[in-house]
Design a protein around this motif. Sequence first.
Motif, PDB file in Angstrom:
ATOM      1  N   GLY A 135       0.729   0.066   4.875  1.00  0.00           N
ATOM      2  CA  GLY A 135       1.635   0.961   4.177  1.00  0.00           C
ATOM      3  C   GLY A 135       2.726   1.410   5.128  1.00  0.00           C
ATOM      4  O   GLY A 135       2.654   1.150   6.338  1.00  0.00           O
TER       5      GLY A 135
ATOM      6  N   LEU B  14       0.858  -1.173   0.000  1.00  0.00           N
ATOM      7  CA  LEU B  14       0.000   0.000   0.000  1.00  0.00           C
ATOM      8  C   LEU B  14       0.895   1.224   0.000  1.00  0.00           C
ATOM      9  O   LEU B  14       1.912   1.266   0.702  1.00  0.00           O
ATOM     10  CB  LEU B  14      -0.890  -0.013   1.245  1.00  0.00           C
ATOM     11  CG  LEU B  14      -1.765  -1.255   1.412  1.00  0.00           C
ATOM     12  CD1 LEU B  14      -2.489  -1.225   2.742  1.00  0.00           C
ATOM     13  CD2 LEU B  14      -2.759  -1.375   0.260  1.00  0.00           C
TER      14      LEU B  14
ATOM     15  N   GLU C 284       1.025   5.267   0.600  1.00  0.00           N
ATOM     16  CA  GLU C 284       0.349   6.448   1.145  1.00  0.00           C
ATOM     17  C   GLU C 284       0.983   7.728   0.628  1.00  0.00           C
ATOM     18  O   GLU C 284       2.172   7.765   0.307  1.00  0.00           O
ATOM     19  CB  GLU C 284       0.414   6.456   2.677  1.00  0.00           C
ATOM     20  CG  GLU C 284      -0.192   5.269   3.351  1.00  0.00           C
ATOM     21  CD  GLU C 284       0.767   4.566   4.273  1.00  0.00           C
ATOM     22  OE1 GLU C 284       0.331   3.891   5.202  1.00  0.00           O
ATOM     23  OE2 GLU C 284       1.992   4.693   4.036  1.00  0.00           O
TER      24      GLU C 284
ATOM     25  N   CYS D  40      -2.070   3.525   6.253  1.00  0.00           N
ATOM     26  CA  CYS D  40      -3.132   2.878   5.505  1.00  0.00           C
ATOM     27  C   CYS D  40      -3.036   1.378   5.758  1.00  0.00           C
ATOM     28  O   CYS D  40      -1.926   0.832   5.869  1.00  0.00           O
ATOM     29  CB  CYS D  40      -2.973   3.172   4.021  1.00  0.00           C
ATOM     30  SG  CYS D  40      -4.168   2.345   2.958  1.00  0.00           S
TER      31      CYS D  40
ATOM     32  N   TRP E 295      -7.660   3.462   7.929  1.00  0.00           N
ATOM     33  CA  TRP E 295      -6.550   4.303   8.363  1.00  0.00           C
ATOM     34  C   TRP E 295      -6.355   4.153   9.860  1.00  0.00           C
ATOM     35  O   TRP E 295      -7.319   4.188  10.630  1.00  0.00           O
ATOM     36  CB  TRP E 295      -6.839   5.766   8.026  1.00  0.00           C
ATOM     37  CG  TRP E 295      -6.820   6.042   6.558  1.00  0.00           C
ATOM     38  CD1 TRP E 295      -7.865   6.008   5.695  1.00  0.00           C
ATOM     39  CD2 TRP E 295      -5.673   6.381   5.777  1.00  0.00           C
ATOM     40  NE1 TRP E 295      -7.444   6.311   4.420  1.00  0.00           N
ATOM     41  CE2 TRP E 295      -6.108   6.548   4.450  1.00  0.00           C
ATOM     42  CE3 TRP E 295      -4.321   6.577   6.069  1.00  0.00           C
ATOM     43  CZ2 TRP E 295      -5.230   6.891   3.415  1.00  0.00           C
ATOM     44  CZ3 TRP E 295      -3.459   6.911   5.048  1.00  0.00           C
ATOM     45  CH2 TRP E 295      -3.917   7.077   3.736  1.00  0.00           C
TER      46      TRP E 295
ATOM     47  N   CYS F 227      -4.267   6.571  -0.299  1.00  0.00           N
ATOM     48  CA  CYS F 227      -3.657   5.248  -0.187  1.00  0.00           C
ATOM     49  C   CYS F 227      -3.955   4.480  -1.461  1.00  0.00           C
ATOM     50  O   CYS F 227      -5.112   4.180  -1.748  1.00  0.00           O
ATOM     51  CB  CYS F 227      -4.214   4.503   1.017  1.00  0.00           C
ATOM     52  SG  CYS F 227      -3.669   2.783   1.143  1.00  0.00           S
TER      53      CYS F 227
ATOM     54  N   THR G 219      -7.860   3.405  -4.972  1.00  0.00           N
ATOM     55  CA  THR G 219      -7.356   4.359  -3.998  1.00  0.00           C
ATOM     56  C   THR G 219      -8.403   4.631  -2.923  1.00  0.00           C
ATOM     57  O   THR G 219      -9.600   4.727  -3.217  1.00  0.00           O
ATOM     58  CB  THR G 219      -6.954   5.678  -4.686  1.00  0.00           C
ATOM     59  OG1 THR G 219      -5.946   5.398  -5.660  1.00  0.00           O
ATOM     60  CG2 THR G 219      -6.393   6.667  -3.678  1.00  0.00           C
TER      61      THR G 219
END
Length: 125
Positions: free
Chosen positions: A116, A4, A6, A96, A36, A22, A78
Amino acid sequence: QGQLVESGGGSVQAGGSLRLSCAAPGYMYLYNCMGWFRQAPGKEREGVAGIAVSGGSTYYVDSVKDRFTISQDKAKNTVYLQMNRLKPEDTAMYYCAAAGVCRGGPDSWSGYTSWGPGTQVTVSS
């Protein structure tokens, strides 16, 4: 499943806004929920907002309700977090995350297993 990615963190004064993005290029369909999280220095990581990829239902922790909005663009793979009326206590590293299984809904935080690297959000008073 890929990484992922961000973007969108930064520094802002209290009362300002930021939008985090993200990207899950090409593989967002693998996930049932995306969300998140944030972690402030000396504090545990907490789930902030989540969204069910299929149905679009959302969840927000009480401290961000009516200020933050999570949304998704499936065509772009996204997920976004629009953060308005930011407060100094929102300062944290924001991550994320994605869940392959989230039967209890987008706030099934233990189901988020893909992450992420994080993006820093700093809110000054």
